[in-house]
Design an enzyme around this catalytic site. Sequence first.
Site, short mmCIF file in Angstrom:
data_model
loop_
_atom_site.label_atom_id
_atom_site.label_comp_id
_atom_site.label_asym_id
_atom_site.label_seq_id
_atom_site.Cartn_x
_atom_site.Cartn_y
_atom_site.Cartn_z
CE LYS A 55 98.78 26.38 33.52
NZ LYS A 55 97.52 25.78 34.01
CG HIS A 106 95.21 35.09 36.81
ND1 HIS A 106 94.45 35.34 37.93
CD2 HIS A 106 95.37 33.74 36.76
CE1 HIS A 106 94.16 34.21 38.54
NE2 HIS A 106 94.72 33.22 37.86
CG HIS A 160 97.70 34.33 40.67
ND1 HIS A 160 97.89 33.96 39.37
CD2 HIS A 160 97.33 33.21 41.33
CE1 HIS A 160 97.65 32.67 39.26
NE2 HIS A 160 97.31 32.19 40.43
#
Length: 635
Positions: A181, A184, A187
């Site tokens: 994933k 982003h 993070h």
Amino acid sequence: MASEGPLTTYQSSFTLPALPSVPGTDPSSCVLDGFRIAIAQLLSESLGLTIEQAYSGVDYGKKGEDFTVALPRFRLPGKVDELAKKVIDKFAPNEYIESVVADKAFLHFRLNTTNMIRAVLTQVYELTHVVPATQQASSSSSPSPSKDSDSSSKPEGIYGKNKVGAGKRVIVEYSSPNIAKNFHVGHLRSTIIGAFLVNLYKACGWEVISMNYLGDWGTQFGLIASGYEQYGNQEALEADAIKHLFEIYVQVNKDAEADPSVKEKAAAWFKRMEDGDEEALANWRTWRELSIRKYTEEYDRLNVAFDVYTGESEVGKASMDTALEKLEEMNLIEDSNGAKLINLTKYKLEKAVVRKKDGTSIYLTRDIGGAIERYEKYKFDKLIYVVSSQQDLHLAQFFKILELMGYEWAQPKNQALVHVNYGLVQGMSTRKGTVVFLNQIINEAASVMHDQMKSNEEKYNAVEDPEMTSREIGITGVKIQDMAAKRINNYTFNWDRMLSFEGDTGPYLQYAHVRLASLDRKNPHLLPLPAPSDLKLDLLVAPHTSQQARDIAFLLGSYPDVVKTALKTHEPSGVVTFAFRLSHAISSAWDAVEVKSLGEEERDKAQARLFLYQSARDVLGSALRLLTIRPLERM
């Protein structure tokens, strides 16, 4: 809090008259503790306070004073002006205190300038160079303070460090991206703040285990597993596992929108994984290993490393089952259409699902099992989760459930479970569009700074490794913009601001460090410097040198307290603010406290000034390293 003992048994080459000891202080690692004790001693003798009571009232001044005492805080009988008079009548200038001034309800103390400067600079030097070199036994003699080398080759100084956490163990869980994933910006914030906390706890004597708890489990892997059969490519996977798995994830989600059976197939696949079906797990293991390898490379560019890579997948099914059984026995579980949930409404924490209808685990269940396993394995004194404020409810439910389960270490009184949260960041996109992966953020930061550097051709050509330099300055810009404000605040990322070498930005801090590092190279005639005890540091005192030299020395002396405060608040912003204040003080002093313009007849004064700037370089470098930034020697 009781003192954990001195940071080092090393005795400073500069000593002042003996003082009473105060619990929680350590003049051997923070020399200003000694000056504060001297103020406390005066207050104690004048007002009948214990030395501990008096010390607790001695605060850093806010308007240019060294230290300030608010007399009303002691709740003593009598008028404030009468109390102030008692202190002033008792006072006589000494080795520690130069003057005391009453100002309404406050007393302002100015330290003995000559002794403060010598004590601070000597301690900075000895705890940066002499003690580490002795401890490492890396050479038979102490290194010269004038040695010019990359910061990586110098012994790691212990100035600013303390032992308040000696004998304690902390796990810091941070970053925690989801494999396949987007990495982003949430993070990235967790990575920046978490890495700072790792360095901070180490600087305060804790044994630290840095942990990356990967999102490597869940129904998305059922989607990828089913999609890999159709879209997978081994060559693309080995080249960049994170990117390729994300592409598959995006494509299979598109398929699922058009065909609901795709998600059913994915759920069935994940159920096989949870049940330990080897065929279903084989590819997943490869994806996980390749993803970790790729992440490790990217983290290294950010100056971040982990002791442990773990993940949701490594939480044992037995731990989760045992936890659920215990919750059932305690009558904390409710059934809801086949799912299991815990009703926490009486704690104003809503209802929390702990098992889905199909019997598979959910994030909360895995967190509970994971925390129990970690305590059993590591016997931590503290477990810190660096997670966005969007997850405040989840973490509160998680901590409350562990508390209700009766674990002693999970009881609030022990303060062992800590959620360090942070706000959102908006506007972080590249010039080509939205950020998806960590390496895009790093590459963009480096690219933007590289373009900026090339605009000055003469300076650009003088840089030995412009690619590395632009990357480090760019990453500094990203990190400082993130850490400059209180972490709970949302902020809007601004590439133009990140670029600037003016104002309170990352590049400005690197420039300040480089400027300081250049002084040795530009003044070889002053090297090697004498030992601190032989330097004529009284020449840094007015009228020989302006007030700016004193300001710098006092700031350097406050750094150990900046570190201790950061440990209490878990705020990197305090360290960033200190770095900016020190850089501004250096900039203000640059012309007034000049080194190069002094002739040979003023060699003693020039050497004293150079020593001041070397000390500033060491402390600014230490603050940057605490913030996980690599200080540059040239740019």
